[in-house]
Design a protein around this motif. Sequence first.
Motif, mmCIF file in Angstrom:
data_model
loop_
_atom_site.group_PDB
_atom_site.id
_atom_site.type_symbol
_atom_site.label_atom_id
_atom_site.label_comp_id
_atom_site.label_asym_id
_atom_site.label_seq_id
_atom_site.Cartn_x
_atom_site.Cartn_y
_atom_site.Cartn_z
ATOM 1 N N ARG A 61 -20.667 15.359 7.300
ATOM 2 C CA ARG A 61 -20.487 15.555 8.736
ATOM 3 C C ARG A 61 -19.526 14.493 9.253
ATOM 4 O O ARG A 61 -19.415 13.405 8.693
ATOM 5 N N GLY A 62 -18.879 14.806 10.354
ATOM 6 C CA GLY A 62 -17.908 13.876 10.914
ATOM 7 C C GLY A 62 -18.475 12.498 11.179
ATOM 8 O O GLY A 62 -17.806 11.485 10.942
ATOM 9 N N CYS A 63 -19.720 12.427 11.665
ATOM 10 C CA CYS A 63 -20.328 11.140 11.987
ATOM 11 C C CYS A 63 -20.493 10.257 10.756
ATOM 12 O O CYS A 63 -20.492 9.025 10.855
ATOM 13 N N ASP A 64 -20.619 10.889 9.573
ATOM 14 C CA ASP A 64 -20.761 10.128 8.334
ATOM 15 C C ASP A 64 -19.400 9.767 7.742
ATOM 16 O O ASP A 64 -19.240 8.694 7.155
ATOM 17 N N VAL A 65 -18.417 10.643 7.912
ATOM 18 C CA VAL A 65 -17.077 10.366 7.390
ATOM 19 C C VAL A 65 -16.495 9.120 8.048
ATOM 20 O O VAL A 65 -15.985 8.216 7.377
#
Length: 210
Positions: A61-65
């Motif tokens: 997910r973007g928040c993890d990337v």
Amino acid sequence: MGHTTYEPVYNNRKAWNAGKTVGAKKPLKPKDVWAIRFFLEHEGRLRDRALFDLAIDSKLRGCDVVKMKIGDLVSGGRIRSRTMVVQQKTGRPVQFEIVEPARTTLIKWLELRGGSLDDFAFPSRVDHTDHLSTRQYARLVEEWVVAVGLPRQDYGTHSLRRTKAALVYKRTGNLRAVQMLLGHTKIETTVRYLGVDIEDALALSEATDL
């Protein structure tokens, strides 16, 4: 019964999603992936190319990337071929591979970026000690897809998360493998996420000879 002030009909208030395309974003096709890579390479946008390649490989997910640190990617002066992160949404660890194209662009970017293993791989423009925001990441993804002629309303950061997972499923039909790659806790979530339906199941069955 009356209406609350939050309902769309109240004072002709428009719904938040009026005129917008809602639902799951499409995964990129292989030709789209290479078109975006070519665009970023041609424009000399090394950071964006590294970010794009990592997003495709990681299936995060973007928040993890955006929160990945240099130490998550580097070991012994080289980019790891595999790594693991703990997902913000689920609190569960997920492993992923980093293949050669991504390793090449990541090492070039990190050599230019500098910093320590505890620093974020993709720093914020405003505060270099913080990470790139998810909002800015979403803006970048929109810019990339539009640049290669794709409709912005059909694609987003989740498109990058879904791209490799959808391709693995298409080539293997192995939902359990895709579930592990995405870090889903339930197989039903993976089924909904990929949009698997009876036509998919029948196509896989028809391609299997006994």
